[in-house]
Scaffold this active site. Structure first.
Site, PDB file in Angstrom:
ATOM      1  N   ARG A 117      37.246 -51.103  -5.424  1.00  0.00           N
ATOM      2  CA  ARG A 117      35.797 -50.996  -5.191  1.00  0.00           C
ATOM      3  C   ARG A 117      35.243 -49.705  -5.776  1.00  0.00           C
ATOM      4  O   ARG A 117      34.162 -49.701  -6.375  1.00  0.00           O
ATOM      5  CB  ARG A 117      35.514 -51.089  -3.688  1.00  0.00           C
ATOM      6  CG  ARG A 117      35.687 -52.546  -3.197  1.00  0.00           C
ATOM      7  CD  ARG A 117      36.129 -52.597  -1.772  1.00  0.00           C
ATOM      8  NE  ARG A 117      36.126 -53.943  -1.219  1.00  0.00           N
ATOM      9  CZ  ARG A 117      37.185 -54.782  -1.254  1.00  0.00           C
ATOM     10  NH1 ARG A 117      38.318 -54.416  -1.833  1.00  0.00           N
ATOM     11  NH2 ARG A 117      37.114 -55.989  -0.715  1.00  0.00           N
ATOM     12  N   SER A 171      37.003 -64.253   3.580  1.00  0.00           N
ATOM     13  CA  SER A 171      37.466 -63.606   2.353  1.00  0.00           C
ATOM     14  C   SER A 171      36.602 -62.401   2.025  1.00  0.00           C
ATOM     15  O   SER A 171      35.411 -62.529   1.737  1.00  0.00           O
ATOM     16  CB  SER A 171      37.426 -64.593   1.174  1.00  0.00           C
ATOM     17  OG  SER A 171      37.576 -63.875  -0.036  1.00  0.00           O
ATOM     18  N   GLN A 205      36.961 -60.677  -0.573  1.00  0.00           N
ATOM     19  CA  GLN A 205      36.675 -60.711  -2.018  1.00  0.00           C
ATOM     20  C   GLN A 205      35.403 -61.501  -2.288  1.00  0.00           C
ATOM     21  O   GLN A 205      34.562 -61.092  -3.089  1.00  0.00           O
ATOM     22  CB  GLN A 205      37.854 -61.324  -2.770  1.00  0.00           C
ATOM     23  CG  GLN A 205      39.105 -60.457  -2.681  1.00  0.00           C
ATOM     24  CD  GLN A 205      40.321 -61.105  -3.300  1.00  0.00           C
ATOM     25  OE1 GLN A 205      40.264 -62.225  -3.780  1.00  0.00           O
ATOM     26  NE2 GLN A 205      41.438 -60.388  -3.298  1.00  0.00           N
ATOM     27  N   ASP A 256      47.733 -59.835   4.337  1.00  0.00           N
ATOM     28  CA  ASP A 256      48.668 -59.230   3.374  1.00  0.00           C
ATOM     29  C   ASP A 256      49.956 -58.737   4.033  1.00  0.00           C
ATOM     30  O   ASP A 256      50.952 -58.491   3.354  1.00  0.00           O
ATOM     31  CB  ASP A 256      47.997 -58.067   2.639  1.00  0.00           C
ATOM     32  CG  ASP A 256      46.880 -58.555   1.720  1.00  0.00           C
ATOM     33  OD1 ASP A 256      46.870 -59.751   1.373  1.00  0.00           O
ATOM     34  OD2 ASP A 256      46.016 -57.738   1.362  1.00  0.00           O
ATOM     35  N   LYS A 295      47.815 -67.224  -2.367  1.00  0.00           N
ATOM     36  CA  LYS A 295      47.881 -65.820  -2.783  1.00  0.00           C
ATOM     37  C   LYS A 295      48.631 -65.751  -4.122  1.00  0.00           C
ATOM     38  O   LYS A 295      48.729 -66.742  -4.827  1.00  0.00           O
ATOM     39  CB  LYS A 295      48.552 -64.987  -1.690  1.00  0.00           C
ATOM     40  CG  LYS A 295      47.711 -64.877  -0.422  1.00  0.00           C
ATOM     41  CD  LYS A 295      46.449 -64.067  -0.668  1.00  0.00           C
ATOM     42  CE  LYS A 295      45.574 -63.972   0.556  1.00  0.00           C
ATOM     43  NZ  LYS A 295      44.285 -63.344   0.266  1.00  0.00           N
TER      44      LYS A 295
HETATM   45  C1  S3P Z   1      41.405 -58.148  -0.545  1.00  0.00           C
HETATM   46  C2  S3P Z   1      41.129 -59.203   0.278  1.00  0.00           C
HETATM   47  C3  S3P Z   1      42.143 -60.194   0.681  1.00  0.00           C
HETATM   48  C4  S3P Z   1      43.552 -59.677   0.427  1.00  0.00           C
HETATM   49  C5  S3P Z   1      43.705 -59.071  -0.927  1.00  0.00           C
HETATM   50  C6  S3P Z   1      42.739 -57.896  -1.095  1.00  0.00           C
HETATM   51  C7  S3P Z   1      40.306 -57.234  -0.888  1.00  0.00           C
HETATM   52  O1  S3P Z   1      41.950 -61.371  -0.073  1.00  0.00           O
HETATM   53  O2  S3P Z   1      44.492 -60.701   0.598  1.00  0.00           O
HETATM   54  O3  S3P Z   1      45.017 -58.602  -1.119  1.00  0.00           O
HETATM   55  O4  S3P Z   1      40.563 -56.142  -1.426  1.00  0.00           O
HETATM   56  O5  S3P Z   1      39.148 -57.592  -0.618  1.00  0.00           O
HETATM   57  P1  S3P Z   1      40.839 -62.461   0.328  1.00  0.00           P
HETATM   58  O6  S3P Z   1      39.530 -61.825   0.186  1.00  0.00           O
HETATM   59  O7  S3P Z   1      41.026 -63.597  -0.630  1.00  0.00           O
HETATM   60  O8  S3P Z   1      41.152 -62.841   1.734  1.00  0.00           O
END
Ligand code: S3P
Length: 433
Positions: free
Chosen positions: A31, A169, A171, A319, A346
């Site tokens: 980020r 999520s 992300q 994770d 994943k």
């Molecule tokens: C992450 C969000 C998670 C995680 C990934 C990193 C992030 O994924 O599993 O390793 O940095 O926002 P998801 O957003 O798909 O759950």
């Protein structure tokens, strides 16, 4: 057993003792790299993640016009594009990193131009429809290949939306936030399960205004970002391997300095405590609203207990679940994981690979569509482990191997470098044989 360049031999250990400082958090580094690359001015980051995933993000931001320089092994200086990216001359290569692909898509969807994002074989199998849907609802045009990368964005001005995320999520949430930052009007995102909030904290650190009310986050664009200087706290998801290893050996003592302790990331500490580990957190401080502190752990003399992980907890620990499952045979009462179907999409199908590798070490395990049940009180023997090229599987089974009888060979151990290149060297420092 002989070892090839990509393999690693792990010998059983007697104890875990020592003190470590771990590399910077991967989620926060992604980020900071994206927002620093997008902001106006020059940002400086120390203890930036040393993993290959964050290097992919930096390379993409450089391709988009940010000036990126490595000022040390874990320090980075980025001069941002002040809100307007340069159309890239090449494809944007996200490597193995889902975070890079999903979050940069949100940053790019409102920009004019055509952007094509690609990834390695693992990333090219991962679902991207989850970002296509909200970004298309905002008016963006995204073309996928069967729901996967390669992903092409024909960017342009978007409209604000109200969106409820169907899968928890961070992300996807971040992708929408980064698009909404550049979009006129108020966008709101409703998340039933609270996911990691690094994007919200980072956006504020770079000067953006956004608000949270219960499960809903609102942001009104357009807003501009301004450079920051920041030290990235240590990665708790990387620490998970060391904390889990220490939890296995009565008499262990491990101290981890400057660890990220953001409450949306720290569920592992509760889980290890429930299992019986003694954990202390000291010297708490806040850096750009991210909590950091020293974590001390020691294992209970009577051994670990039992736990069931499901629902919101499964999403928050997503994770860390591979390593918890990998140590489960050594607990007294076992570990049951449900509601974690996301593990199947994943970097690998982590449910299938964890089950297969536990069985290779002689464990009994029940596999569900959305989880695993691993009974406790089992002894494991050394085996050949297939990491499937997945960093977290390679590291999780290196931890299980410490308590097995006989040596274990981890195939594809080099994949640890995706998030944690120093993993095996640091393990050597604290594992007593
Ligand atoms: C992450 C969000 C998670 C995680 C990934 C990193 C992030 O994924 O599993 O390793 O940095 O926002 P998801 O957003 O798909 O759950």
């Amino acid at each position: 057993m002989s070892t090839a360049a990509h393999d690693r031999l792990i010998r059983p250990a007697r104890n875990i003792i020592g003190s470590l400082r771990l590399p910077g958090d991967k989620s926060i580094s992604h980020r900071y790299a994206m927002l620093g690359g997008f902001a106006e001015g020059t940002s400086r980051f120390t203890n930036f993640s040393t993993g290959a995933d964050c290097a992919s993000t930096l390379a993409c931001m450089a391709e988009l016009g940010a000036r990126v320089s490595r000022t040390g092994p874990d320090s980075v200086e980025i001069t941002g594009v002040a809100g307007r990216v340069t159309p890239p001359a090449h494809l944007l290569d996200c490597g193995n990193s889902g975070s890079t692909m999903r979050m940069i898509s949100g940053l790019l969807a409102p920009q004019s131009g055509r952007f094509t994002l690609i990834g390695d074989a693992s990333l090219s199998r991962r679902p991207m429809d989850r970002i296509r849907k909200p970004l298309e609802a905002m008016g963006a045009r995204l073309t996928l290949t069967d729901g996967h990368a390669p992903l092409t964005i024909d960017g342009g001005p978007l409209r604000a939306i109200d969106y409820a995320t169907p899968v928890p999520s961070a992300q996807v949430k971040s992708s929408i936030l980064f698009a909404a930052l550049q979009t006129a009007g108020p966008t709101s995102i409703l998340e039933e399960v609270r996911t990691r909030d690094h994007s919200e904290l980072a956006l504020r650190a770079f000067g953006a205004r956004l608000s949270r009310k219960g499960p809903s986050i609102s942001i009104s664009g357009p807003q501009s970002l301004h450079a920051i200087d920041a030290a990235v706290p240590g990665d708790l998801s990387s620490a998970a391997f060391f904390l889990s290893a220490a939890a296995l050996f009565p008499g262990s003592s491990l101290v981890l300095d400057s660890m990220g302790l953001n409450p949306t990331r720290a569920a592992l500490l509760d889980v290890l405590t429930t299992l019986g580990a003694r954990i202390n957190v000291l010297n708490l401080e806040e850096k750009h609203s991210e909590l950091a502190g020293v974590v001390q752990i020691t294992a209970p003399p009577e051994g670990l207990g039992a736990i069931e992980v499901s629902g919101a907890l499964a999403a928050q620990l997503i994770d860390e679940l591979p390593v918890l499952a990998a140590i489960a045979p050594f607990t007294g009462g076992g570990i049951r994981i449900r509601g974690a179907r996301e593990l199947r999409v994943k970097e690998s199908d982590r449910i299938a690979l964890v089950a297969r590798n536990l069985r290779a070490m002689g464990a009994e395990v029940t596999e569900f569509d959305d989880g695993l049940d691993v009974p406790g009180g089992q002894s494991l023997h050394g085996a050949v482990i297939d990491s499937g090229g997945d960093h977290r599987i390679a590291m999780a089974f290196s931890v299980a191997a410490l308590r097995a009888s006989g040596d274990t060979l981890i195939h594809g151990a080099d994949s640890a470098a995706i998030s944690f290149p120093e993993f095996f060297d640091l393990l050597d420092q604290v594992a007593e044989h």
